[in-house]
Enzyme design. Structure first.
Site, PDB file in Angstrom:
ATOM      1  N   LYS A  35       0.827  -1.206   0.000  1.00 41.46           N
ATOM      2  CA  LYS A  35       0.000   0.000   0.000  1.00 41.46           C
ATOM      3  C   LYS A  35       0.864   1.259   0.000  1.00 41.46           C
ATOM      4  O   LYS A  35       0.617   2.204   0.726  1.00 41.46           O
ATOM      5  CB  LYS A  35      -0.944  -0.020   1.193  1.00 41.46           C
ATOM      6  CG  LYS A  35      -1.891  -1.209   1.181  1.00 41.46           C
ATOM      7  CD  LYS A  35      -2.934  -1.117   2.261  1.00 41.46           C
ATOM      8  CE  LYS A  35      -3.861  -2.304   2.278  1.00 41.46           C
ATOM      9  NZ  LYS A  35      -4.411  -2.709   1.029  1.00 41.46           N
ATOM     10  N   CYS A  36       1.871   1.250  -0.851  1.00 40.89           N
ATOM     11  CA  CYS A  36       2.865   2.319  -0.904  1.00 40.89           C
ATOM     12  C   CYS A  36       2.775   3.010  -2.258  1.00 40.89           C
ATOM     13  O   CYS A  36       2.340   2.416  -3.243  1.00 40.89           O
ATOM     14  CB  CYS A  36       4.257   1.691  -0.717  1.00 40.89           C
ATOM     15  SG  CYS A  36       5.655   2.800  -0.935  1.00 40.89           S
ATOM     16  N   GLY A  37       3.196   4.245  -2.308  1.00 39.84           N
ATOM     17  CA  GLY A  37       3.239   4.945  -3.583  1.00 39.84           C
ATOM     18  C   GLY A  37       4.193   4.308  -4.586  1.00 39.84           C
ATOM     19  O   GLY A  37       4.111   4.567  -5.779  1.00 39.84           O
ATOM     20  N   PHE A  38       5.089   3.463  -4.103  1.00 41.59           N
ATOM     21  CA  PHE A  38       6.030   2.762  -4.976  1.00 41.59           C
ATOM     22  C   PHE A  38       5.613   1.322  -5.267  1.00 41.59           C
ATOM     23  O   PHE A  38       6.354   0.585  -5.923  1.00 41.59           O
ATOM     24  CB  PHE A  38       7.433   2.758  -4.354  1.00 41.59           C
ATOM     25  CG  PHE A  38       8.018   4.128  -4.183  1.00 41.59           C
ATOM     26  CD1 PHE A  38       8.325   4.918  -5.282  1.00 41.59           C
ATOM     27  CD2 PHE A  38       8.259   4.640  -2.916  1.00 41.59           C
ATOM     28  CE1 PHE A  38       8.863   6.188  -5.126  1.00 41.59           C
ATOM     29  CE2 PHE A  38       8.797   5.903  -2.752  1.00 41.59           C
ATOM     30  CZ  PHE A  38       9.098   6.687  -3.860  1.00 41.59           C
ATOM     31  N   THR A  39       4.438   0.914  -4.809  1.00 46.69           N
ATOM     32  CA  THR A  39       4.000  -0.479  -4.987  1.00 46.69           C
ATOM     33  C   THR A  39       3.979  -0.883  -6.451  1.00 46.69           C
ATOM     34  O   THR A  39       4.238  -2.045  -6.777  1.00 46.69           O
ATOM     35  CB  THR A  39       2.623  -0.692  -4.320  1.00 46.69           C
ATOM     36  OG1 THR A  39       2.751  -0.410  -2.920  1.00 46.69           O
ATOM     37  CG2 THR A  39       2.130  -2.117  -4.482  1.00 46.69           C
TER      38      THR A  39
END
Length: 158
Positions: A35-39
């Site tokens: 659930k990360c902006g880099f996922t």
């Protein structure tokens, strides 16, 4: 002297494995989160794995919930997310800490091998360590470095 091959970790399905299982391979070790902006980088990591596995690359994913609680799920939820959302086929490990007193020993060691800019701490999800065929950590890449940008470095080691 400690070697990367001395470390063990549990896979998402609970198997205890030795990193020695990948002796002679180029390893790309990444702390991940669902659930990360880099996922979205899972897609690029999987592309690297598929493109270079036959030549000796293995991507190893280590979920971590230390940054903004962006990996809240249990092992089954992480496995399901990775499989259904990004068709991840590279080895994924049980959730770990990468910083602090409870940091997995592998990450404690990796940080001594290649420091980040100004600090050794892992700053965020999707920090990447590139390990050559002899087990030497040759590079560390920050979260903003997209997997595709690693192709030249990986090809140089294969």
């Amino acid at each position: 002297m400690t070697s990367i091959y001395d470390f063990r970790a549990k896979t998402l399905d609970g198997k205890d494995v030795s990193l020695g299982d990948w002796r002679g391979k180029v390893m790309l070790i990444v702390n991940t989160a669902s659930k990360c902006g880099f996922t979205y980088q899972y897609q690029g990591l999987e592309a690297l794995h598929r493109d270079y596995a036959a030549r000796g690359l293995v991507v190893l994913g280590f979920p971590c919930n230390q940054f903004g609680h962006q990996e809240p799920g249990d092992a089954a939820e992480i496995a399901n997310f990775c499989s259904l959302t990004y068709d991840v086929t590279f080895p994924m490990f049980a959730k770990i800490d990468v910083n602090g007193d409870n940091a997995h020993p592998l990450y404690t060691w990796l940080k001594t091998q290649k420091r980040g800019i100004l600090i050794s701490r892992i700053k965020w999800n999707f920090t990447k360590f590139l390990v050559d065929r002899s087990g030497k950590v040759v590079a560390r890449f920050g979260p903003t470095t997209k997997p595709d940008a690693l192709r030249a470095a990986i090809e140089g080691l294969l």
